[in-house]
Design a protein around this motif. Structure first.
Motif, mmCIF file in Angstrom:
data_model
loop_
_atom_site.group_PDB
_atom_site.id
_atom_site.type_symbol
_atom_site.label_atom_id
_atom_site.label_comp_id
_atom_site.label_asym_id
_atom_site.label_seq_id
_atom_site.Cartn_x
_atom_site.Cartn_y
_atom_site.Cartn_z
ATOM 1 N N SER A 1 -7.792 -10.567 -6.184
ATOM 2 C CA SER A 1 -7.255 -9.950 -7.402
ATOM 3 C C SER A 1 -6.632 -10.953 -8.364
ATOM 4 C CB SER A 1 -6.217 -8.879 -7.034
ATOM 5 O OG SER A 1 -5.109 -9.458 -6.373
ATOM 6 N N CYS B 1 -7.597 -1.952 8.040
ATOM 7 C CA CYS B 1 -6.556 -2.702 7.348
ATOM 8 C C CYS B 1 -5.577 -3.252 8.370
ATOM 9 C CB CYS B 1 -5.829 -1.790 6.353
ATOM 10 S SG CYS B 1 -4.600 -2.662 5.366
ATOM 11 N N GLY C 1 -11.814 -14.801 -0.334
ATOM 12 C CA GLY C 1 -11.639 -13.833 -1.404
ATOM 13 C C GLY C 1 -12.368 -14.156 -2.690
ATOM 14 N N CYS D 1 -8.000 -10.965 -1.091
ATOM 15 C CA CYS D 1 -8.403 -9.808 -1.905
ATOM 16 C C CYS D 1 -9.119 -10.195 -3.202
ATOM 17 C CB CYS D 1 -7.194 -8.939 -2.220
ATOM 18 S SG CYS D 1 -6.038 -9.686 -3.402
ATOM 19 N N GLY E 1 -6.489 -0.631 -6.672
ATOM 20 C CA GLY E 1 -7.100 -0.890 -5.376
ATOM 21 C C GLY E 1 -8.439 -0.203 -5.207
ATOM 22 N N GLU F 1 -9.209 -3.814 3.863
ATOM 23 C CA GLU F 1 -8.083 -4.292 3.070
ATOM 24 C C GLU F 1 -7.263 -5.148 4.015
ATOM 25 O OE1 GLU F 1 -7.372 -4.168 -0.150
ATOM 26 O OE2 GLU F 1 -5.646 -2.874 -0.525
ATOM 27 N N SER F 2 -7.036 -6.414 3.645
ATOM 28 C CA SER F 2 -6.333 -7.334 4.529
ATOM 29 C C SER F 2 -5.017 -7.745 3.914
ATOM 30 C CB SER F 2 -7.186 -8.576 4.800
ATOM 31 O OG SER F 2 -6.525 -9.450 5.684
ATOM 32 N N PHE F 3 -3.947 -7.668 4.693
ATOM 33 C CA PHE F 3 -2.653 -8.133 4.212
ATOM 34 C C PHE F 3 -1.713 -8.270 5.393
ATOM 35 C CE2 PHE F 3 -0.081 -4.362 4.846
ATOM 36 C CZ PHE F 3 -1.001 -3.339 4.854
ATOM 37 N N SER G 1 0.833 -1.201 0.000
ATOM 38 C CA SER G 1 0.000 0.000 0.000
ATOM 39 C C SER G 1 0.863 1.244 0.000
ATOM 40 C CB SER G 1 -0.914 0.011 1.230
ATOM 41 O OG SER G 1 -1.862 -1.027 1.162
ATOM 42 N N SER H 1 -2.209 -9.635 -5.087
ATOM 43 C CA SER H 1 -2.017 -8.637 -4.038
ATOM 44 C C SER H 1 -1.706 -9.273 -2.695
ATOM 45 C CB SER H 1 -3.254 -7.742 -3.921
ATOM 46 O OG SER H 1 -3.116 -6.816 -2.878
ATOM 47 N N CYS H 2 -2.726 -9.897 -2.064
ATOM 48 C CA CYS H 2 -2.561 -10.336 -0.669
ATOM 49 C C CYS H 2 -1.779 -11.628 -0.527
ATOM 50 C CB CYS H 2 -3.936 -10.507 -0.017
ATOM 51 S SG CYS H 2 -4.867 -11.927 -0.651
ATOM 52 N N GLU I 1 -4.222 -10.553 8.880
ATOM 53 C CA GLU I 1 -5.484 -11.271 8.932
ATOM 54 C C GLU I 1 -5.928 -11.592 10.352
ATOM 55 O OE1 GLU I 1 -9.018 -12.835 7.713
ATOM 56 O OE2 GLU I 1 -7.617 -11.502 6.702
#
Length: 354
Positions: A311, A230, A328, A309, A120, A254-256, A76, A303-304, A233
């Motif tokens: 993506s 964010c 996801g 996510c 995003g 937003e999780s990461f 991010s 992404s994650c 997890e």
């Protein structure tokens, strides 16, 4: 009378500067800033001297090459588009983290990195709110810090609550900036919560873990708030449980961060055929479709890297995979044959639309 100067920056030149608006690019590291004992901020400029047009809260998809292997990661942006001449990411060390530890150990000014895009949906422009609650844990502070800096730069008078959780006071990323913002802007309230005060005896924040009772004591009008949250997890699970106990207006997340350990079932692995590109690769036991794609020179947006996510969604056209995601992929996509490449391991030969 106007006089010609040799200053490296001028407003008239900046207004004519070309702008990066997406796609592959090379960024050059201009500075490295120590934030905490285990996290650093990297200031990056475009190699073509373009400014950056992005939305506060978005992330950059990087294509790192470490030890001869392509390692994609998404980080991010913690800076704000109101300061468009560079983008900044803050990276915290993670036990066993290949890229995060490499960046902290090796990235220096003058080095270059490749990116695939800036993207995003978790951002302040696309999800406007009159009463936002910016909620973060650990390194999850980065996208909400971008939002907060945008709000302060444009002197947005929105009523903002900012709550950040960290292990100890020394682990609070951007602590100095957050304390400064809290003193300077009356419409922004900043709360810092730690699990342990550690060696600091004069910490003025709160102690505890995220819960409905703690959050309501910090933010009395919590039910009127829209939460933008964010973090790793583990923190996100606790935050979702908290939000389920309170009738909040909306929850955006937003999780990461921390990769969730996944037990690898037996008999995984096999040939992976990428029908759109005409290439194929081999998945060793334990490897994901995403890893096989990268090894074959095929780029899949990701992404994650833990199935949160969504993506990296791709269509599975033949074969079977073992997918261990964290929510996801919606049920409708599953029924249509989609899988998440980052957490899907082939059971024998498979074919993927990629």
């Amino acid at each position: 009378m106007l006089m010609e100067t040799s200053f490296p920056f001028s407003l008239s030149a900046a207004n004519q500067q070309p702008c990066y608006r997406g796609g592959s690019a090379t960024l050059v590291c201009k500075a490295v800033i120590d934030e905490t004992h285990d996290s650093k901020t990297f200031v990056l400029e475009d190699s073509q001297s373009r400014s950056f047009d992005f939305k506060p809260g978005q992330y950059i998809s990087f294509k790192f090459e470490i030890e001869g292997k392509l390692s994609p990661r998404a980080y991010s942006i913690c800076s704000t588009p109101t300061r468009p001449h560079n983008v900044q990411i803050t990276v915290k060390r993670v036990p066993g983290g290949l890229v995060s530890n490499w960046l902290n150990d090796h990235m220096r000014p003058g080095m270059s990195v490749e990116i695939a895009d800036i993207a995003g949906r978790f951002n302040y422009f696309d999800i406007p709110s009159r009463k936002p609650l910016l909620l973060s844990g650990g390194s999850g502070v980065t996208p909400v810090m971008s939002m907060l800096q945008y709000i302060t730069d444009v002197v947005d008078q929105t009523d903002v609550e900012f709550v950040h959780f960290a292990r100890t006071p020394k682990d609070i990323i951007f602590r100095d900036q957050l304390e400064f913002i809290a003193r300077r802007f009356s419409n922004i309230k900043v709360h810092m919560v730690v699990g342990d005060t550690g060696e600091e005896t004069c910490f003025r924040g709160r102690m505890g873990k995220i819960s409905a009772s703690l959050m309501q004591s910090l933010v009395p009008d919590l039910p009127q708030r829209e939460i933008f949250m964010c973090g790793p997890e583990g923190f996100m699970k606790a935050a979702r449980a908290m939000a389920a106990e309170v009738p909040i207006r909306a929850l955006h997340e937003e999780s990461f961060g921390e990769r969730i350990p996944i037990e690898e079932p037996d008999k995984l692995g096999g040939e992976v055929y990428f029908s759109l590109s005409g290439k194929h690769g081999t998945c060793a036991p334990g490897e994901t479709i995403l890893e096989a794609a990268l090894n074959a020179g095929i780029w899949i947006e990701s992404s994650c890297h833990q199935g949160v996510c969504g993506s990296c969604k791709v269509k599975l056209t033949q074969g079977e995979v073992d997918m261990q995601d964290l929510g996801g992929l919606p049920g409708c996509d599953r029924s249509e044959g989609y899988v998440l490449a980052c957490c899907s391991r082939p059971v024998g030969s498979v074919s993927i639309d990629a």
